[in-house]
Design a protein around this motif. Sequence first.
Motif, PDB file in Angstrom:
ATOM      1  N   THR A  16      -1.485 -13.102  42.099  1.00  0.00           N
ATOM      2  CA  THR A  16      -2.095 -12.077  41.053  1.00  0.00           C
ATOM      3  C   THR A  16      -0.943 -11.429  40.100  1.00  0.00           C
ATOM      4  N   ILE A  17      -1.212 -11.341  38.945  1.00  0.00           N
ATOM      5  CA  ILE A  17      -0.588 -10.570  37.970  1.00  0.00           C
ATOM      6  C   ILE A  17      -1.359  -9.114  37.256  1.00  0.00           C
ATOM      7  N   PRO A  18      -1.163  -8.100  38.000  1.00  0.00           N
ATOM      8  CA  PRO A  18      -2.196  -7.161  37.679  1.00  0.00           C
ATOM      9  C   PRO A  18      -2.124  -6.452  36.213  1.00  0.00           C
ATOM     10  N   GLU A  19      -0.908  -6.772  35.641  1.00  0.00           N
ATOM     11  CA  GLU A  19      -0.648  -6.224  34.219  1.00  0.00           C
ATOM     12  C   GLU A  19      -1.028  -7.469  33.320  1.00  0.00           C
ATOM     13  N   ALA A  20      -1.561  -8.326  33.897  1.00  0.00           N
ATOM     14  CA  ALA A  20      -2.069  -9.379  32.668  1.00  0.00           C
ATOM     15  C   ALA A  20      -2.767  -9.184  31.496  1.00  0.00           C
ATOM     16  N   PHE A  21      -3.851  -8.226  31.860  1.00  0.00           N
ATOM     17  CA  PHE A  21      -4.794  -7.756  30.951  1.00  0.00           C
ATOM     18  C   PHE A  21      -4.999  -6.275  30.797  1.00  0.00           C
ATOM     19  N   ASP A  25      -7.457  -4.545  26.930  1.00  0.00           N
ATOM     20  CA  ASP A  25      -7.829  -5.925  26.545  1.00  0.00           C
ATOM     21  C   ASP A  25      -9.233  -6.364  27.178  1.00  0.00           C
ATOM     22  N   CYS A  26      -9.391  -5.658  28.552  1.00  0.00           N
ATOM     23  CA  CYS A  26     -10.762  -6.161  29.182  1.00  0.00           C
ATOM     24  C   CYS A  26     -11.957  -5.572  28.267  1.00  0.00           C
ATOM     25  N   CYS A  27     -11.828  -4.588  27.960  1.00  0.00           N
ATOM     26  CA  CYS A  27     -12.946  -3.908  27.070  1.00  0.00           C
ATOM     27  C   CYS A  27     -13.101  -5.142  25.625  1.00  0.00           C
ATOM     28  N   ARG A  28     -11.956  -5.239  25.004  1.00  0.00           N
ATOM     29  CA  ARG A  28     -12.081  -6.122  23.888  1.00  0.00           C
ATOM     30  C   ARG A  28     -12.851  -7.769  24.089  1.00  0.00           C
ATOM     31  N   GLY A  65     -12.715 -14.666  17.182  1.00  0.00           N
ATOM     32  CA  GLY A  65     -11.657 -13.647  17.383  1.00  0.00           C
ATOM     33  C   GLY A  65     -11.372 -13.775  19.097  1.00  0.00           C
ATOM     34  N   ALA A  66     -11.744 -14.880  19.560  1.00  0.00           N
ATOM     35  CA  ALA A  66     -11.271 -14.676  21.059  1.00  0.00           C
ATOM     36  C   ALA A  66      -9.814 -15.686  21.375  1.00  0.00           C
ATOM     37  N   ASP A  67      -9.342 -16.067  20.039  1.00  0.00           N
ATOM     38  CA  ASP A  67      -8.189 -16.954  20.312  1.00  0.00           C
ATOM     39  C   ASP A  67      -6.729 -16.389  21.155  1.00  0.00           C
ATOM     40  N   TRP A  68      -6.762 -15.223  21.004  1.00  0.00           N
ATOM     41  CA  TRP A  68      -5.728 -14.282  21.586  1.00  0.00           C
ATOM     42  C   TRP A  68      -6.017 -14.443  23.150  1.00  0.00           C
ATOM     43  N   VAL A  69      -7.128 -14.432  23.585  1.00  0.00           N
ATOM     44  CA  VAL A  69      -7.280 -14.481  24.888  1.00  0.00           C
ATOM     45  C   VAL A  69      -6.711 -15.598  25.654  1.00  0.00           C
TER      46      VAL A  69
END
Length: 92
Positions: A16-21, A25-28, A65-69
């Motif tokens: 796990t990488i808790p700081e990933a999002f 970010d999650c709301c977006r 608009g989701a490319d950044w994900v």
Amino acid sequence: MAPFCQECPAMPAAHTIPEAFSAEDCCRIVGIAHDGALRAAGLVGHVRDHNIRRANIAWLDEREGADWVMEKIIRVVAQANRRSEERRVGKE
């Protein structure tokens, strides 16, 4: 790295990488998913059987608009791979 389960020692434990999002970010991401209509989820081979699976989905790669994900996921996976390799090399 400890095995995921004793019955299958070849399966590695989850990484796990808790700081990933961030929370923002999650709301977006949720907002992008809700920007369009949901579609009925299917099974392998584009088969739909509501007696087996009843779910609605939104594929982010199909949303504007989701490319950044995906770009962020690629960076996070690369980071995880580097950390894993550093730990593996450090144990040799």
